[in-house]
Design a protein around this motif. Structure first.
Motif, short mmCIF file in Angstrom:
data_model
loop_
_atom_site.label_atom_id
_atom_site.label_comp_id
_atom_site.label_asym_id
_atom_site.label_seq_id
_atom_site.Cartn_x
_atom_site.Cartn_y
_atom_site.Cartn_z
N ILE A 27 51.82 20.44 2.69
CA ILE A 27 50.84 20.12 1.66
C ILE A 27 49.44 20.42 2.18
O ILE A 27 49.09 20.04 3.30
CB ILE A 27 50.97 18.64 1.23
N LYS A 28 48.64 21.09 1.35
CA LYS A 28 47.27 21.45 1.74
C LYS A 28 46.50 20.18 2.11
O LYS A 28 46.49 19.21 1.35
CB LYS A 28 46.60 22.15 0.55
N GLY A 29 45.89 20.18 3.29
CA GLY A 29 45.16 19.00 3.77
C GLY A 29 46.05 17.94 4.38
O GLY A 29 45.58 16.92 4.85
N GLY A 30 47.35 18.21 4.39
CA GLY A 30 48.32 17.22 4.85
C GLY A 30 48.89 17.46 6.23
O GLY A 30 49.93 16.91 6.57
N VAL A 31 48.20 18.31 7.00
CA VAL A 31 48.66 18.59 8.36
C VAL A 31 47.48 18.48 9.33
O VAL A 31 46.33 18.54 8.91
CB VAL A 31 49.30 20.00 8.46
N PRO A 32 47.76 18.31 10.63
CA PRO A 32 46.66 18.22 11.60
C PRO A 32 45.83 19.52 11.62
O PRO A 32 46.32 20.59 11.26
CB PRO A 32 47.38 18.04 12.94
N ASP A 33 44.59 19.39 12.07
CA ASP A 33 43.70 20.56 12.18
C ASP A 33 44.33 21.63 13.06
O ASP A 33 44.94 21.31 14.08
CB ASP A 33 42.35 20.15 12.79
N GLY A 34 44.17 22.88 12.65
CA GLY A 34 44.65 23.98 13.46
C GLY A 34 46.08 24.41 13.16
O GLY A 34 46.58 25.36 13.74
N PRO A 53 50.13 17.47 17.68
CA PRO A 53 50.45 16.10 17.31
C PRO A 53 49.78 15.70 15.99
O PRO A 53 48.74 16.22 15.64
CB PRO A 53 49.90 15.26 18.47
N GLY A 54 50.40 14.76 15.29
CA GLY A 54 49.84 14.25 14.04
C GLY A 54 50.89 14.10 12.97
O GLY A 54 52.09 14.25 13.22
N VAL A 55 50.42 13.77 11.77
CA VAL A 55 51.31 13.60 10.62
C VAL A 55 51.29 14.89 9.79
O VAL A 55 50.22 15.45 9.53
CB VAL A 55 50.87 12.41 9.74
N TYR A 56 52.48 15.33 9.40
CA TYR A 56 52.63 16.51 8.56
C TYR A 56 53.26 16.06 7.24
O TYR A 56 54.36 15.52 7.24
CB TYR A 56 53.58 17.52 9.21
N ALA A 57 52.54 16.29 6.14
CA ALA A 57 53.07 15.98 4.82
C ALA A 57 53.61 17.28 4.23
O ALA A 57 52.95 18.31 4.28
CB ALA A 57 51.98 15.42 3.92
N TYR A 58 54.83 17.22 3.71
CA TYR A 58 55.41 18.44 3.13
C TYR A 58 56.05 18.13 1.80
O TYR A 58 56.34 16.98 1.46
CB TYR A 58 56.43 19.08 4.09
N ASN A 59 56.25 19.18 1.02
CA ASN A 59 56.91 19.02 -0.27
C ASN A 59 57.91 20.14 -0.49
O ASN A 59 57.99 21.09 0.29
CB ASN A 59 55.87 18.98 -1.40
N CYS A 60 58.66 19.97 -1.57
CA CYS A 60 59.45 21.05 -2.13
C CYS A 60 58.59 21.61 -3.25
O CYS A 60 58.25 20.87 -4.18
CB CYS A 60 60.77 20.50 -2.66
N THR A 61 58.19 22.86 -3.15
CA THR A 61 57.23 23.43 -4.10
C THR A 61 57.62 23.22 -5.56
O THR A 61 56.82 22.70 -6.34
CB THR A 61 56.98 24.93 -3.80
N PRO A 62 58.85 23.56 -5.99
CA PRO A 62 59.19 23.38 -7.41
C PRO A 62 59.32 21.92 -7.84
O PRO A 62 59.23 21.62 -9.03
CB PRO A 62 60.55 24.07 -7.57
N HIS A 63 59.54 21.01 -6.90
CA HIS A 63 59.82 19.62 -7.27
C HIS A 63 58.80 18.62 -6.72
O HIS A 63 59.10 17.44 -6.57
CB HIS A 63 61.24 19.24 -6.81
N TYR A 64 57.62 19.11 -6.43
CA TYR A 64 56.56 18.27 -5.88
C TYR A 64 56.23 17.11 -6.82
O TYR A 64 56.21 15.95 -6.43
CB TYR A 64 55.33 19.16 -5.64
N GLY A 65 56.01 17.44 -8.11
CA GLY A 65 55.68 16.42 -9.11
C GLY A 65 56.79 15.41 -9.36
O GLY A 65 56.55 14.33 -9.88
N LEU A 66 58.01 15.78 -8.96
CA LEU A 66 59.15 14.86 -9.11
C LEU A 66 59.27 13.94 -7.89
O LEU A 66 60.18 13.13 -7.81
CB LEU A 66 60.45 15.65 -9.28
N GLY A 67 58.35 14.10 -6.95
CA GLY A 67 58.33 13.19 -5.80
C GLY A 67 59.10 13.69 -4.60
O GLY A 67 59.42 12.91 -3.71
#
Length: 105
Positions: A27-34, A53-67
């Motif tokens: 997810i854009k903005g959802g990963v550590p710098d760099g 190191p850090g938190v990485y937020a990811y999604n399934c592109t077609p089902h992002y809005g479905l959570g």
């Protein structure tokens, strides 16, 4: 399935394409710098080695809005959690993200 996975620096994760129509995208903005953008092809296994190191937020592109989202925490580092909180999540992803962020606080 687990929505939060904790791994060590340098570990590799493979997301298995067990059902058609899904992928993995950071997810854009959802990963550590760099960290570079990452988006796998739909319906294909995806592998990524986590070297920052850090938190990485990811999604399934077609089902992002479905959570369909998840977090990977690398090296027990949650220093970028505030940035992840600021993301405008669509649809059902909003409530799930909130729940996952609470678990990491």
């Amino acid at each position: 399935s687990k929505k939060i996975v904790k791994i060590n620096l340098g570990d590799t994760i493979t997301w298995k394409a067990t059902t058609k129509g899904h992928n993995v995208e950071f997810i854009k903005g959802g990963v550590p710098d760099g960290v570079e953008k990452f988006k796998s092809k739909i319906g294909k296994d995806a592998t990524f080695t986590f070297t920052v190191p850090g938190v990485y937020a990811y999604n399934c592109t077609p089902h992002y809005g479905l959570g369909m989202i998840g977090f990977v925490v690398v090296g027990d580092d949650t220093s970028n959690l505030e940035a992840i909180e600021k993301i405008k999540y669509p649809g059902k992803a909003k409530a799930i993200a909130k729940e996952l962020i609470e678990q990491l606080k």
